[in-house]
Design a protein around this motif. Sequence first.
Motif, short mmCIF file in Angstrom:
data_model
loop_
_atom_site.label_atom_id
_atom_site.label_comp_id
_atom_site.label_asym_id
_atom_site.label_seq_id
_atom_site.Cartn_x
_atom_site.Cartn_y
_atom_site.Cartn_z
N THR A 22 0.75 -1.12 -0.02
CA THR A 22 -0.09 -0.14 0.06
C THR A 22 0.74 1.23 0.10
O THR A 22 2.13 1.38 0.54
CB THR A 22 -0.82 -0.09 1.16
N GLU A 23 0.34 2.22 -0.67
CA GLU A 23 1.09 3.75 -0.69
C GLU A 23 0.69 4.35 0.56
O GLU A 23 1.48 5.23 0.94
CB GLU A 23 0.72 4.54 -1.81
N LYS A 24 -0.23 3.88 1.41
CA LYS A 24 -0.41 4.63 2.70
C LYS A 24 0.75 4.48 3.81
O LYS A 24 0.75 5.34 4.71
CB LYS A 24 -1.84 4.08 3.22
N PHE A 25 1.37 3.57 3.80
CA PHE A 25 2.33 3.39 4.92
C PHE A 25 3.68 4.42 4.49
O PHE A 25 4.34 4.39 3.51
CB PHE A 25 2.79 2.08 4.91
N GLU A 26 3.84 5.33 5.52
CA GLU A 26 5.15 6.16 5.41
C GLU A 26 5.13 7.19 4.33
O GLU A 26 6.08 7.46 3.76
CB GLU A 26 6.26 5.43 5.59
N ARG A 27 3.92 7.77 3.79
CA ARG A 27 3.74 8.42 2.93
C ARG A 27 4.63 8.05 1.61
O ARG A 27 5.34 8.85 1.17
CB ARG A 27 4.17 9.73 3.33
N ARG A 28 4.51 6.88 1.08
CA ARG A 28 5.35 6.32 0.07
C ARG A 28 5.25 7.21 -1.31
O ARG A 28 6.21 7.34 -1.98
CB ARG A 28 5.21 4.95 -0.33
N ARG A 29 4.11 7.53 -1.50
CA ARG A 29 3.92 8.38 -2.81
C ARG A 29 4.63 9.48 -2.77
O ARG A 29 5.48 10.11 -3.68
CB ARG A 29 2.30 8.86 -2.96
N MET A 30 4.70 10.26 -1.82
CA MET A 30 5.43 11.56 -1.71
C MET A 30 7.20 11.28 -1.63
O MET A 30 7.79 12.18 -2.09
CB MET A 30 5.44 12.24 -0.26
N LEU A 31 7.45 10.14 -0.79
CA LEU A 31 8.94 9.93 -0.83
C LEU A 31 9.29 9.55 -2.33
O LEU A 31 10.31 9.97 -2.88
CB LEU A 31 9.06 8.39 -0.07
N GLU A 52 -2.74 0.12 -4.59
CA GLU A 52 -3.92 0.80 -4.91
C GLU A 52 -4.06 1.02 -6.41
O GLU A 52 -5.33 1.05 -7.06
CB GLU A 52 -3.91 2.10 -4.19
N ASP A 53 -3.06 1.02 -7.19
CA ASP A 53 -3.41 1.33 -8.47
C ASP A 53 -3.09 0.00 -9.42
O ASP A 53 -3.12 0.10 -10.58
CB ASP A 53 -2.15 2.22 -9.27
N LEU A 54 -3.04 -1.03 -8.88
CA LEU A 54 -2.83 -2.53 -9.66
C LEU A 54 -4.04 -3.31 -9.34
O LEU A 54 -4.90 -3.35 -8.44
CB LEU A 54 -1.69 -3.13 -8.98
N SER A 55 -4.24 -4.26 -10.55
CA SER A 55 -5.62 -5.07 -10.51
C SER A 55 -5.33 -6.27 -9.51
O SER A 55 -4.04 -6.74 -9.37
CB SER A 55 -5.84 -5.49 -12.04
N LYS A 56 -6.13 -6.48 -8.50
CA LYS A 56 -5.82 -7.62 -7.51
C LYS A 56 -6.58 -8.93 -7.94
O LYS A 56 -6.48 -9.92 -7.22
CB LYS A 56 -6.44 -7.22 -6.15
N ALA A 57 -7.19 -8.74 -9.24
CA ALA A 57 -7.84 -10.13 -9.58
C ALA A 57 -6.92 -11.10 -9.84
O ALA A 57 -6.03 -11.04 -10.45
CB ALA A 57 -8.64 -9.88 -10.89
N GLY A 58 -7.19 -12.39 -8.92
CA GLY A 58 -6.15 -13.52 -9.33
C GLY A 58 -4.93 -13.66 -8.36
O GLY A 58 -4.30 -14.41 -8.46
N TYR A 59 -4.91 -12.48 -7.47
CA TYR A 59 -3.41 -12.51 -6.80
C TYR A 59 -4.10 -12.57 -5.10
O TYR A 59 -5.19 -12.42 -4.78
CB TYR A 59 -2.88 -11.13 -6.84
N ASN A 60 -3.11 -13.04 -4.30
CA ASN A 60 -3.21 -13.30 -3.01
C ASN A 60 -2.80 -12.14 -2.21
O ASN A 60 -1.70 -11.56 -2.39
CB ASN A 60 -2.87 -14.62 -2.42
N HIS A 61 -3.53 -12.13 -0.83
CA HIS A 61 -2.73 -11.16 0.27
C HIS A 61 -1.63 -11.68 0.70
O HIS A 61 -1.15 -13.01 0.56
CB HIS A 61 -3.66 -11.01 1.41
N ALA A 62 -0.54 -10.79 0.69
CA ALA A 62 0.87 -11.34 0.99
C ALA A 62 0.87 -11.24 2.58
O ALA A 62 1.40 -11.98 3.47
CB ALA A 62 2.02 -10.67 0.62
N ASN A 63 0.49 -9.90 3.09
CA ASN A 63 0.45 -9.64 4.65
C ASN A 63 -0.27 -8.65 4.71
O ASN A 63 -1.04 -7.88 3.75
CB ASN A 63 2.05 -9.44 4.97
N TYR A 64 -0.32 -7.84 5.94
CA TYR A 64 -0.87 -6.66 6.07
C TYR A 64 -0.85 -5.47 5.42
O TYR A 64 -1.35 -4.45 5.50
CB TYR A 64 -1.05 -6.31 7.61
N PHE A 65 0.46 -5.24 4.49
CA PHE A 65 0.86 -4.21 3.96
C PHE A 65 0.52 -4.39 2.30
O PHE A 65 0.49 -3.23 1.52
CB PHE A 65 2.54 -3.95 4.02
N GLY A 66 0.41 -5.79 1.92
CA GLY A 66 0.01 -5.81 0.38
C GLY A 66 -0.24 -7.12 0.02
O GLY A 66 -0.54 -8.08 0.60
#
Length: 653
Positions: free
Chosen positions: A370-379, A392-406
Amino acid sequence: MSANSEAAKPPKTTVAARLRQIGRLLPTAHWTYLLSLLLPLFALDLVFKVIRIRAQSSAPGPLGFVDEIRSDVFFNAALLVLWVGAFALARRVWLRALLLLVLHVSVILLLLLTAAGHFYYMKTGSLLETDTVVEFFTTFNQIRGAIAVEMGPIHWALLFGTIGYGLFGPALITRIVQGQWLPVLPKGRRRRPLTHFASVALVTGSAMALVLLSALPSFNGASAFSRNSVVNMAVNSVQAAWQRPPGGYVPPTRADIPDQTRLVKTAQTKKRNVVMIFMESERFKSTSLSDPSLATTPYLSELAKNSLVAQNAYAVLPHTSKSITAGNCGVEPPFDSENTEAEPNGLAAKCLPTLLKEQGYKSVFFQSATEKFERRRMLVHNFGYDEFYPLEDLSKAGYNHANYFGYEDDIMLKPSRDWALKHKNRPFLMTYLTVTSHHNYRVPADFPAQHLSDDPVLNNYLNTVRYQDRFVKQVINQYKKMGLYDNTIFVVMADHGEGFGEHGRKQHDDTIYNEGIKIPLLIHDPTRFKGGKTIETPVQNLAILPTVADLLGYDISGGHYRTTSMLDKPTNRPLMVSCFHEDRCLAYIKGSKKFIYHFGNRPDEFFDLAADPNETHNIIGEQNKAEINQIRTELLRWQAKVKATYALQRGSK
């Protein structure tokens, strides 16, 4: 001596008499109320401290044990006598009500801090500090997923039990024992004799003395561990506020900030594509590059046969946003936990994407988190990338959660391929940041796991490393299929390592040992390094920027970055490493020698990595004290200069 003179002597005050006098400071019901609130805090604090002591790799002897619980005993005794004095002085109803409110709030907060500090230490091996508490509240929305993973039934029960008891427990106990709910004042006001106020003064002075005793350094060189957790946070905050640069410190100037640099074309310049892959939390010791018997990274091992491989590569700081700053910008990141590198004017350098943009390159940054952690977009914007594609900008269809970040990293393959095909007619820089190996090490559901360790947590981690190895292979094969492989330089590295309790530290932020900071780093150029080339001299990810510029045939003018290209002749300069949280630990690495300064959190350490690669034998006692003092001073100068550099950068624009 006459009988009259004997009679004139004041009677001796015995200890028992003094205790009875102190006991009369408060009615019995008031004592019951105070003790029922403060004694559980003391008991919880002491039980947690004993557990932490027993969890140490080497348990202390009897005297060491007393030294390590001393601060907790003194601090909790200070709380008791302080509140006794406060209640004894409060002779008005409104003041007593205010004291009750402050008492309950402060004890509940202390209970929560005590429990949080204990579980934080048991989970990470690091002590809870003020900046960590502030970070918790300021980034709660970003880290609540991590908190949810760590919070089990016992933690929730302790949380609500602590708050519930802190609110209602003392009143209930006082009601049962004394027949009243609250420590109310007796009807009518009575003047107290002078001895009453003398006893109050004695109690208050005793409380202050006990607090000072609880803050004293320990005898074993690990003062921070030995101190009560709340006292330690207070002491370290005061020390940080009064910290001054060490002797011989030379402040930085504008010339030390490479923000006016540029790439200069030479006869060797070739505008080739650059692909950088940052592998999340992948420590060198868990790769096949380190141990060929491990089946974790067979593709990296195969790629290394025709690549430039740094056999002793280190992250300058084991935290993702900091490490990718070093890799993209060639300078140390800010030494803070506020993520100031993501703020406007937060970088003290012109970074690789900007340098390449000035040469006509396009650039893009992909991440499966996710881009929400530590203002990654700004960095990423501060680095100078033209485009950014987070989860947030990638299609998630057919993919699995890896952890609480992505999500699993394969989610980046198709969009990055589409972007490369769209921009294939001009040179570009493409960067990937994976997330699959990040805590809590969830192996994607459709990825076949193998048995690599009897420890289930470590086994999951090793399988996520295997997954990332497959991802790297897929990225490079994708470039082959697109016909872009021969014209592309691939930089493959980890952002940092990961600890699993080898030295009492878990995860990465403050894991200053090699499992936390030593990383795989290789550069694959299809036109060079046939048969492979290995660099044995220690290097850092700071070297990525000048090395990429060198491989593309550019010179750098207008300033100097922190180190030179890995293609240059190796130097024996020392490497400096910092923990993520401020004033937690620093490391100095020169050749095979490594010194770790813990700021009193632990005794200082010195290792011979050639003879002891796992850092199990601390030989600090065998070193020349003057030389150790000089190394420590050099580390503190480096830390002070990095901090001052960013202060200068922020104040100059």
